[in-house]
Each structure stands twice: as structure tokens, then as C-alpha cells.
Write an enzyme that holds these catalytic residues in place. Structure first.
Site, PDB file in Angstrom:
ATOM      1  N   ASP A  81      -4.736  -3.154  10.786  1.00 10.49           N
ATOM      2  CA  ASP A  81      -3.846  -2.010  10.974  1.00 10.49           C
ATOM      3  C   ASP A  81      -2.561  -2.313  10.206  1.00 10.49           C
ATOM      4  O   ASP A  81      -1.761  -3.160  10.622  1.00 10.49           O
ATOM      5  CB  ASP A  81      -3.549  -1.804  12.451  1.00 10.49           C
ATOM      6  CG  ASP A  81      -2.661  -0.585  12.709  1.00 10.49           C
ATOM      7  OD1 ASP A  81      -2.213   0.037  11.720  1.00 10.49           O
ATOM      8  OD2 ASP A  81      -2.407  -0.263  13.878  1.00 10.49           O
ATOM      9  N   TYR A 173       5.937  11.539   4.540  1.00 11.93           N
ATOM     10  CA  TYR A 173       4.915  11.356   3.508  1.00 11.93           C
ATOM     11  C   TYR A 173       5.511  11.412   2.100  1.00 11.93           C
ATOM     12  O   TYR A 173       5.358  10.472   1.300  1.00 11.93           O
ATOM     13  CB  TYR A 173       3.812  12.404   3.656  1.00 11.93           C
ATOM     14  CG  TYR A 173       2.645  12.159   2.730  1.00 11.93           C
ATOM     15  CD1 TYR A 173       1.723  11.160   3.008  1.00 11.93           C
ATOM     16  CD2 TYR A 173       2.480  12.913   1.573  1.00 11.93           C
ATOM     17  CE1 TYR A 173       0.659  10.914   2.154  1.00 11.93           C
ATOM     18  CE2 TYR A 173       1.424  12.672   0.708  1.00 11.93           C
ATOM     19  CZ  TYR A 173       0.509  11.677   1.015  1.00 11.93           C
ATOM     20  OH  TYR A 173      -0.534  11.431   0.147  1.00 11.93           O
ATOM     21  N   LYS A 177       5.966   8.163  -0.547  1.00  8.41           N
ATOM     22  CA  LYS A 177       5.259   8.104  -1.826  1.00  8.41           C
ATOM     23  C   LYS A 177       6.237   8.051  -2.997  1.00  8.41           C
ATOM     24  O   LYS A 177       5.968   7.400  -4.012  1.00  8.41           O
ATOM     25  CB  LYS A 177       4.308   9.288  -1.952  1.00  8.41           C
ATOM     26  CG  LYS A 177       3.144   9.257  -0.961  1.00  8.41           C
ATOM     27  CD  LYS A 177       2.289   8.011  -1.140  1.00  8.41           C
ATOM     28  CE  LYS A 177       1.064   8.022  -0.238  1.00  8.41           C
ATOM     29  NZ  LYS A 177       0.198   6.823  -0.428  1.00  8.41           N
TER      30      LYS A 177
END
Length: 444
Positions: A81, A173, A177
């Protein structure tokens, strides 16, 4: 490794692929295994990772046997994980110990928020998990991989087109990125030529389980998305795997420190709706690529293409036969004077010639390769920017016919690597890449 610390090139390479049990990661594992690479599949779904490791044996080049007829090549699973900083920090060592070393690291694992909540209302733990998996683990794995990889090693970070586009209601997100793209460039500059190669690949909308989940929740409209992709289709995991396979190859050196967009041109389209078109298929049979231009770079590109297609080399468009129907055209231009205006006029003449004289079929690829003298002169910078935007504009105009257009800038160094990039962009493995500009110039 041999006694001098250099890996024996006759031995299979070894790769760590995070998030390797499904979607893009699984496609990358299959592509690497087809080249005989042994894979360590790191995934939060340990059971699926173990099953995938067994599946890969039958897909490995050479029927799963080591060179010289030895034992079958093995692939391993590492349940992990990556939201756990300690797990990320020890992952490279685990993979290297299990495989007997590492040559390739693919940072593919990623998560996003699908609940549709504003960032300010999002549970900090959920927000933090996106940051931990998408960014913190990539940073940690890159740093630990540097100590495990030799100079021939490669790190590929899977970023996203969202790195340049804010996507509301998806938590951290886009921000994570964007950080991966910047981190890739910064580490490559810091490591220079003494460390492993490092690059990133930024997919557009890829047909994965995550996309299916968002569609089921009413968060994505696939028809609307496809209408805004110039090439008229979603990106497939195999498209990203093909790009990763190239980046890991000896020919992928031109991508060091760069991010390669694999998005069908959607970033360049900036959300504008495009004409409806039928899916495009490349022609079967032997491919033909024409090269126009002369000089050392044109010669290097011609040599790189010799093994994969028939090459027609002419010093100008006028030197090509009337009615010629190539699968690709590579125009090599040198801006020795740094004249942006002259370069644009030449580029327009080449584009006009393609439209009126060459009669290419669907799947046609046009590339401009421009050698620019100097990194910071006003003329060189203007010429490079002009040609890049010209290529992107033309790519959007030609996309309804299934034609791809890309631009590459170089500075006369690393010609063999730039030629390898030209060969990749001309072929079917790059069929999802258009409206992309790649600057391979080396900072000094």
C-alpha cells in the site's frame, strides 16, 4: 552485475511496476514481459498481483526461458500500500532482492477521488491518501531507485494530462500529477548524465476500471469526451504500455527529463468539440516513410528506420515522386539562422505538399525535426515555439482524416537518440500520439 558493477547485457532485465496488477500497469507488465523482462508487480491487491505474476510467465519472450535454455524466467508479486511511506521507501529494495537487481522502475500506481466533493469539504485523510500515493511514493521510489539502478537504468513516471488541466471534484489528482511532471524534470536535471534515465508519460483519458467507475456514477460522459479527442477514440492501456516500452528501450534516451503526452491530441484541442469521424486503422503490409532534408540528423533518422520500413530519402519535397503514398513523412529542418518566419513558411509548404501531392492514407504520420543552434538566442526560441504551435494546429486540422502530426526540437547533440524517437513516432506503437511537441535540447 559483473565484478566491475556493470550488468551483463545477456541477462534479462528486471523491472518494478507499481500498480502493476490491473489497467495501465498490467498492460506495461505484459509489454515488458514480451521483451523478456522479469517483473516485480507491486499492487495493493496482493492476490491479483500473485495471479498476474503467474500469468506473465507464459507471455515472456522465449517461452519464459532464460537465455541459453536455462530455468524459466520468474515474475514476482509484492503486495503493498503506497499510502504508507515506509512501504514506498522499502519497495525498491524488496524488488531488487527478489529479482537479483533492478534495471527499470515504472511508477504507475495512482488513485483519485470519485465522491464528487469540493476540495475544501473533503476529508483530509482522503485528500492525503491521493497525495501519498500519487506524489510522495513517486518521490521516495525515485530516490531509492537511484541507488539501485546503474547508468543504463530507467525510471518512468506515469503522470496524466491532468497535470496541465485542473479537474474539479477530483481532490488532489491534478495537483499531484503536475508535481510528478515537475519532479521528473527536476530530478533529471539534478542527476544529469551520471544517474539512470528518467522520464514521464502523461496519458489522456484511458479506458480503465477507474473510467468505468466514473461513468457508472454519472461523473463522465464518454461520448462527450471522445468528441473532444482529435483522433476520435479513448486511449487504451496498450497505448501507454507501448510508450513505456519505448522509454525503457535503448532508443528512449531522447525522453530524459521530458514528459510524453499520449492523449490523442486532447490537450492541444483544449476541450473544443471536433468533427465526428470513423475509427482509423493503419495500412497493413510494409510501411514506407519518406524523409526530406539533408545533413547528419536526416541521415541518422534514415538509418534508424531501415529495419522497420522502406525509407525514401530526398533533399526536398520536390525530390519525391508524384502520386507517392507514404505512411509517414519526416521533415528535417535546420534553423542555422534562427529565422522563425522562414521556418514557418517552409513548414506550410511541406504541409501543402502532403495535402496535394502525396495522397497518404489514414494513419499517416508527419513529423518535423528541427535542429536549433543555441538554447537561449531569441531567434532559436522563436523558431522552436513557432514550429511547435504550427504542428499542434495542423494536427487538429488533420485529425478527422486520422493523420498525426508531431514536432521535435534538438540541438545537434544526441542525434542517435533523437533518431530513435523519430522511428518510434513514425510507427504504429505511437498511433495515439499527435499534436505533441518534444524539446530534446540539452540544458547547459
Amino acid at each position: 552485475m559483473s565484478a566491475n558493477g556493470v550488468r551483463d547485457r545477456d541477462l534479462p532485465r528486471r523491472a518494478l511496476v507499481t500498480g502493476g496488477a490491473a489497467g495501465i500497469g498490467w498492460a506495461i507488465c505484459r509489454a515488458l514481459a514480451a521483451d523478456g523482462v522479469r517483473c516485480a508487480i507491486a499492487d495493493i491487491d496482493g492476490g491479483l498481483a500473485h495471479r498476474r505474476a503467474h500469468e506473465l510467465v507464459g507471455m515472456t519472450a522465449g517461452d519464459g526461458h532464460a537465455p541459453g535454455g536455462g530455468r524459466r524466467l520468474t515474475h514476482i508479486a509484492i503486495p503493498t500500500d503506497l499510502a504508507d511511506p515506509a512501504a514506498a521507501a522499502r519497495l525498491c529494495a524488496q524488488a531488487a532482492d527478489a529479482l537479483g537487481g533492478l534495471d527499470i522502475v515504472i511508477n504507475n500506481a495512482g488513485v483519485t477521488e470519485t465522491g464528487g466533493e469540493e476540495i475544501a469539504r473533503l476529508d483530509p485523510a482522503r485528500f492525503g491518501r491521493v497525495v501519498s500515493v500519487n506524489l510522495d511514493s513517486v518521490s521516495a521510489i525515485c530516490e531509492h531507485a537511484r541507488d539501485r539502478l546503474d547508468a543504463d537504468g530507467v525510471i518512468v513516471n506515469i503522470a496524466s494530462g491532468a497535470a496541465w488541466r485542473p479537474i474539479p471534484l477530483r481532490g488532489a489528482y491534478s495537483a499531484s500529477k503536475a508535481a510528478v511532471v515537475a519532479l521528473t524534470e527536476a530530478l533529471a536535471q539534478a542527476w544529469g548524465s551520471v544517474g539512470p534515465r528518467l522520464c514521464a508519460i502523461a496519458p489522456g483519458f484511458v479506458r480503465t476500471d477507474l473510467v468505468d467507475t466514473l461513468v457508472a456514477r454519472g461523473r463522465l460522459d464518454l461520448d462527450a469526451i471522445v468528441a473532444r479527442i482529435p483522433l476520435g477514440r479513448l486511449i487504451e492501456p496498450d497505448d501507454i504500455a507501448a510508450a513505456a516500452r519505448f522509454a525503457c528501450s535503448p532508443e528512449g534516451g531522447a525522453l530524459h527529463g521530458r514528459t510524453l503526452l499520449v492523449d490523442g491530441g486532447s490537450f492541444a484541442a483544449a476541450g473544443a468539440p471536433l468533427p465526428v469521424r470513423a475509427p482509423v486503422a493503419l495500412r497493413d503490409g510494409t510501411r514506407t516513410v519518406a524523409i526530406i532534408g539533408d545533413g547528419a540528423l536526416a541521415d541518422a533518422i534514415a538509418m534508424s528506420l531501415d529495419d522497420v520500413c522502406r525509407v525514401v530519402h530526398a533533399d526536398s519535397l520536390d525530390g519525391l515522386q508524384q502520386g507517392f503514398a507514404p505512411d509517414g513523412l519526416i521533415a528535417v529542418m535546420t534553423a542555422s539562422t534562427g529565422s522563425a518566419g522562414e521556418m514557418l513558411r517552409n513548414a506550410q509548404a511541406i504541409a501543402a505538399g502532403c495535402r496535394t501531392r502525396l495522397r497518404p492514407a489514414a494513419g499517416f504520420s508527419l513529423q518535423w525535426h528541427c535542429e536549433l543552434t543555441g538554447l537561449a538566442t531569441p531567434g532559436a526560441r522563436a523558431a522552436g515555439a513557432a514550429l511547435e504551435m504550427f504542428a499542434r494546429t495542423l494536427a487538429l486540422e488533420w485529425a478527422p482524416d486520422g493523420w498525426r502530426v508531431n514536432a521535435v526540437s534538438s540541438d545537434g547533440r544526441r542525434r542517435a537518440a533523437v533518431a530513435g524517437l523519430a522511428s518510434f513516432l513514425a510507427g504504429p506503437a505511437a498511433s495515439a500520439i499527435t499534436a505533441t511537441a518534444i524539446d530534446t535540447r540539452v540544458s547547459s
